[in-house]
Design an enzyme around this catalytic site. Structure first.
Site, PDB file in Angstrom:
ATOM      1  N   LYS A  95      49.392  -0.359 -17.671  1.00  0.00           N
ATOM      2  CA  LYS A  95      48.247  -0.888 -16.920  1.00  0.00           C
ATOM      3  C   LYS A  95      47.382  -1.833 -17.752  1.00  0.00           C
ATOM      4  O   LYS A  95      47.116  -1.569 -18.922  1.00  0.00           O
ATOM      5  CB  LYS A  95      47.425   0.318 -16.424  1.00  0.00           C
ATOM      6  CG  LYS A  95      46.180   0.009 -15.632  1.00  0.00           C
ATOM      7  CD  LYS A  95      46.417  -0.905 -14.449  1.00  0.00           C
ATOM      8  CE  LYS A  95      47.467  -0.368 -13.501  1.00  0.00           C
ATOM      9  NZ  LYS A  95      47.924  -1.397 -12.531  1.00  0.00           N
TER      10      LYS A  95
ATOM     11  N   ASP B 137      55.110   1.489 -17.981  1.00  0.00           N
ATOM     12  CA  ASP B 137      55.853   1.000 -16.806  1.00  0.00           C
ATOM     13  C   ASP B 137      57.196   0.404 -17.195  1.00  0.00           C
ATOM     14  O   ASP B 137      58.132   0.399 -16.400  1.00  0.00           O
ATOM     15  CB  ASP B 137      55.018  -0.025 -16.047  1.00  0.00           C
ATOM     16  CG  ASP B 137      53.864   0.678 -15.358  1.00  0.00           C
ATOM     17  OD1 ASP B 137      52.841   0.921 -16.013  1.00  0.00           O
ATOM     18  OD2 ASP B 137      54.025   1.050 -14.183  1.00  0.00           O
TER      19      ASP B 137
HETATM   20  O1  MRU Z   1      49.568  -0.036 -10.851  1.00  0.00           O
HETATM   21  P1  MRU Z   1      49.883   1.413 -11.065  1.00  0.00           P
HETATM   22  O2  MRU Z   1      48.782   2.336 -10.685  1.00  0.00           O
HETATM   23  O3  MRU Z   1      51.217   1.783 -10.449  1.00  0.00           O
HETATM   24  O4  MRU Z   1      50.056   1.517 -12.649  1.00  0.00           O
HETATM   25  C1  MRU Z   1      50.406   2.748 -13.211  1.00  0.00           C
HETATM   26  C2  MRU Z   1      50.417   2.742 -14.677  1.00  0.00           C
HETATM   27  O5  MRU Z   1      50.228   1.739 -15.324  1.00  0.00           O
HETATM   28  C3  MRU Z   1      50.797   4.025 -15.346  1.00  0.00           C
HETATM   29  O6  MRU Z   1      50.141   4.163 -16.568  1.00  0.00           O
HETATM   30  C4  MRU Z   1      52.307   4.028 -15.583  1.00  0.00           C
HETATM   31  O7  MRU Z   1      52.989   3.761 -14.402  1.00  0.00           O
HETATM   32  C5  MRU Z   1      52.783   5.313 -16.140  1.00  0.00           C
HETATM   33  S1  MRU Z   1      52.840   6.572 -14.921  1.00  0.00           S
HETATM   34  C6  MRU Z   1      53.496   7.982 -15.531  1.00  0.00           C
END
Ligand code: MRU
Length: 348
Positions: free
Chosen positions: A248, A237
């Site tokens: 995550k 992220d």
């Molecule tokens: O809370 P989320 O579902 O938006 O978190 C998503 C993640 O952590 C993904 O691993 C990350 O955004 C990479 S997506 C290509």
């Protein structure tokens, strides 16, 4: 991939409602920027690149739907919408990257006619969407040879087509290796509390007919010990200048387990996820979501009333635990501080 995560429809943005997957495949038509912002906040659309694309469409939609003929009012309202998008989720830098790109366009076109600005906004949002698709294909190509026949590959959360404009980052690498003829097995962490692994990654892998097994979040160490997992690939992220990576919640624990068991740990992400303005992961804002996401499952309470719950949506993996970062411009290796800067500024 036989689904569209996000679609620009001219007068609305169509989103595959990820809150309802895999039980129901249904779409959400957002007819104004506030509805797009709500969809991002409530995670109808989620995943770092996908929320960046959705926010840029939300801004383009604001331009399309604004009724005023007064340039000053028009410009002010668009700026307000940019701010509204920035307030939806704090961790994924792709959101800010996409909104800043739209806002820079507004600054460049401020003396154009309103009709011209509307057209420019639509084109720019579509460009962000298409670039993300191309970027993910390149990430897949650049990472596919990391996966060997017979490997057990673990991924966490969902970094697939659902988390991007399409194809995905970590899951894009897995797909590219599979399409290239490699035969291996994927392990999918369920990813509590919102189950992006069990619900979304599993859904994508079943459609692609890639053999996969869902694990609860506490199983990975045992599988590594028993040599069932020999590679980890996750998305990101936000990546700080030194390579520290927010992803995550649960990713950090996996990286420690991987280090202990000698399992290579890779991050797959577009260079738009790299935030050179932050020296290290300590400065990455971590989203805290509602405790109810932990105390309840599918709307039903699973904990006794009166108990507290903690819900940070992301954690930060220190760069020392990361073998490499797979980007659209190549695999970035240590020292990340030097190589990330070079890679970010390089033409793809
Ligand atoms: O809370 P989320 O579902 O938006 O978190 C998503 C993640 O952590 C993904 O691993 C990350 O955004 C990479 S997506 C290509």
């Amino acid at each position: 991939m036989n689904f569209k995560t996000i679609e620009w429809k001219g007068d609305r943005v169509r989103l595959l409602d990820q809150r309802r997957l895999p039980a129901e495949v249904c779409y959400l038509d957002c007819r104004g920027p506030s509805s797009v912002a709500r969809a991002i906040q409530s995670m109808a659309v989620r995943g770092a690149p996908a929320i960046g694309v959705a926010a840029s469409f939300g801004i383009a939609l604001a331009a399309q739907t604004l009724k005023t003929h007064k340039r000053e009012v028009f410009l002010r309202k668009i700026k307000e919408v940019c701010q509204q998008m920035r307030q939806t989720r704090p961790t994924a830098v792709n959101l800010f990257w996409a909104v800043n790109r739209m806002e820079r366009l507004l600054d460049r076109t401020r003396f154009f006619s309103i009709e011209e600005i509307k057209a420019k906004f639509e084109n720019e949002a579509l460009r962000i969407y298409k670039e993300d698709l191309q970027t993910n294909r390149k990430i897949g190509e650049n990472g596919k040879n990391l996966i060997k026949d017979g490997d057990g590959v673990l991924t966490h959360c969902n970094a697939g087509g659902l988390a991007t404009a399409g194809f995905g980052t970590a899951l894009g690498v897995i797909q590219a290796a599979w399409k290239n003829g490699r035969r291996f097995h994927v392990f999918v962490d369920e990813t509590r509390p919102l189950l992006q692994g069990a619900r979304l990654t599993a859904w994508e892998l079943v459609q692609e007919k890639i053999p996969a097994t869902v694990l609860t979040d506490n199983m990975a160490g045992w599988l590594m010990k028993n040599r069932k997992i020999n590679l980890v690939i996750v998305g990101a992220d936000r990546i700080a200048r030194n390579g520290d990576t927010a992803n995550k919640i649960g990713t950090y624990g996996l990286a420690i387990l991987a280090k202990y068991h000698g399992v290579p740990f890779y991050v797959a992400a577009p260079t738009s996820t790299v935030d050179l303005s932050l020296p290290s992961g300590g400065e990455i804002p971590i989203e805290e979501r509602s405790a109810e996401e932990v105390t309840h499952l599918r709307g039903k309470r699973i904990t006794p009333k009166g108990i507290e719950a903690y819900n940070p949506a992301f954690d930060v993996t220190p760069h020392s635990l990361i073998h490499g970062i797979i980007t659209e411009k190549g695999i970035v290796r240590k020292p990340f501080k030097k190589h990330l800067k070079k890679m970010k500024n390089k033409d793809s």
